[in-house]
Structure formats: C-alpha cells, structure tokens
Design a protein around this motif. Structure first.
Motif, mmCIF file in Angstrom:
data_model
loop_
_atom_site.group_PDB
_atom_site.id
_atom_site.type_symbol
_atom_site.label_atom_id
_atom_site.label_comp_id
_atom_site.label_asym_id
_atom_site.label_seq_id
_atom_site.Cartn_x
_atom_site.Cartn_y
_atom_site.Cartn_z
ATOM 1 N N ILE A 15 -81.237 -44.437 -63.888
ATOM 2 C CA ILE A 15 -80.096 -45.250 -64.505
ATOM 3 C C ILE A 15 -80.440 -45.582 -65.893
ATOM 4 C CG2 ILE A 15 -79.566 -46.203 -62.157
ATOM 5 C CD1 ILE A 15 -80.993 -48.619 -63.153
ATOM 6 N N PRO A 16 -79.474 -46.015 -66.721
ATOM 7 C CA PRO A 16 -79.628 -46.086 -68.073
ATOM 8 C C PRO A 16 -80.623 -47.433 -68.269
ATOM 9 C CG PRO A 16 -77.106 -45.803 -67.778
ATOM 10 C CD PRO A 16 -77.983 -46.021 -66.278
ATOM 11 N N ARG A 17 -81.422 -47.217 -69.031
ATOM 12 C CA ARG A 17 -82.555 -48.384 -69.530
ATOM 13 C C ARG A 17 -81.791 -49.820 -69.677
ATOM 14 N NH1 ARG A 17 -87.476 -46.500 -72.778
ATOM 15 N NH2 ARG A 17 -87.566 -45.511 -70.826
ATOM 16 N N LYS A 43 -88.691 -49.445 -56.254
ATOM 17 C CA LYS A 43 -89.448 -49.312 -57.387
ATOM 18 C C LYS A 43 -88.736 -48.755 -58.512
ATOM 19 C CE LYS A 43 -93.225 -48.361 -54.498
ATOM 20 N NZ LYS A 43 -94.538 -47.445 -54.040
ATOM 21 N N TYR A 44 -89.243 -49.317 -59.458
ATOM 22 C CA TYR A 44 -88.348 -48.608 -60.955
ATOM 23 C C TYR A 44 -89.499 -48.491 -62.197
ATOM 24 C CZ TYR A 44 -88.439 -53.621 -61.898
ATOM 25 O OH TYR A 44 -89.049 -55.035 -62.452
ATOM 26 N N LYS A 53 -83.825 -43.619 -69.746
ATOM 27 C CA LYS A 53 -83.610 -43.595 -68.606
ATOM 28 C C LYS A 53 -84.643 -44.606 -67.869
ATOM 29 C CE LYS A 53 -79.876 -40.931 -68.539
ATOM 30 N NZ LYS A 53 -78.494 -41.446 -68.028
ATOM 31 N N THR A 54 -84.353 -45.077 -66.808
ATOM 32 C CA THR A 54 -85.205 -45.691 -65.785
ATOM 33 C C THR A 54 -84.975 -45.028 -64.527
ATOM 34 O OG1 THR A 54 -85.221 -47.877 -66.783
ATOM 35 C CG2 THR A 54 -85.976 -48.027 -64.630
ATOM 36 N N VAL A 87 -69.528 -48.258 -69.018
ATOM 37 C CA VAL A 87 -69.642 -46.777 -68.565
ATOM 38 C C VAL A 87 -71.061 -46.596 -67.726
ATOM 39 C CG1 VAL A 87 -69.876 -44.711 -69.682
ATOM 40 C CG2 VAL A 87 -67.881 -46.086 -70.388
ATOM 41 N N ALA A 88 -71.973 -47.317 -68.452
ATOM 42 C CA ALA A 88 -73.315 -47.101 -67.769
ATOM 43 C C ALA A 88 -73.421 -47.521 -66.422
ATOM 44 C CB ALA A 88 -74.147 -47.901 -68.767
ATOM 45 N N CYS A 89 -72.541 -48.663 -66.051
ATOM 46 C CA CYS A 89 -72.529 -49.246 -64.742
ATOM 47 C C CYS A 89 -71.736 -47.993 -63.769
ATOM 48 C CB CYS A 89 -71.685 -50.304 -64.452
ATOM 49 S SG CYS A 89 -72.561 -51.923 -65.198
ATOM 50 N N ALA A 90 -70.770 -47.495 -64.416
ATOM 51 C CA ALA A 90 -69.910 -46.574 -63.602
ATOM 52 C C ALA A 90 -70.775 -45.317 -63.282
ATOM 53 C CB ALA A 90 -68.593 -46.230 -64.054
#
Length: 121
Positions: A15-17, A43-44, A53-54, A87-90
C-alpha cells in the motif's frame, strides 16, 4: 530455532506509504483478536526496494478490517478534498481484495463484487 512463517493463513500486498502512516495498525490487531483471530495478525514494513510503498502481511480477516479502516480514511479524504489520498485508498482497497481473492483460490472476477466495484463502497 527460528520461527516458521505462517504461509497458510497470511497474505501480503503493498500500500502507499502515505496511506500507511494514517492507518491505526494496533486497532486492527485488537479488533482481530476480539473476533477470535489467533497467531500473527498483521505486520507492516516500509521497504527501500519499493520506494513509497509499505508491505503488509496479514490474515485475510485482518485485511478485511484494514479495508474497513481505509474506507474511513477515504471518506475523510473526500470530505477534505484530498484527491491524492482518495486515489491511494481506492488502490489499496483494490490490492487488498485481490490478495484476499487470490488466497481463497477464487479469481477476482468471480468474487461477489470485483475490487474496482468495492473500492469506495
């Protein structure tokens, strides 16, 4: 002896950092424990190999809880007009559902609703 990785119940995705910094991961762990999920829940880790990214590794149940939290963040992003975060959420919701679908052995297009339809619902 090193711990064995739980490859049977875990999924992973990126996912985006910028979104990861808004997520309350301890709350996801607590909610997962409350519904009876045992073992490693979520875990992340930010990776230098994938800038911005994470990596998230979690149980499918924790991924659903994560998606619920991201939906709340998306609602706030929409209210504040933050299109980049929206957009990052979607995108994060879509990749999380894809990982869940792949883990279940079900192609995304055969799931009850495709990730693109579920992204902001």
């Amino acid at each position: 002896m090193p711990k064995a990785r739980d490859t049977v119940t875990s999924i992973q995705f990126y996912i985006p950092r910028m979104l990861a910094s808004a997520i309350n991961f301890p709350a996801i762990r607590a909610a997962a424990r409350k519904v009876g999920v045992v073992g490693p829940v979520i875990k992340y880790r930010g990776l230098r190999a994938v800038p911005g990214k994470t990596r998230v590794a979690c149980t499918p149940e924790a991924a659903v809880l994560l998606i619920e939290q991201i939906r709340g963040i998306a609602t706030a992003a929409e209210e504040y007009g933050d299109s980049k975060l929206l957009v990052a959420c979607a995108n994060a919701i879509a990749v999380a559902w894809k990982a869940i679908d792949e883990r279940s052995g079900r192609p995304a297009d055969e799931s009850p609703a495709s990730p693109s339809k579920r992204a902001l619902n």
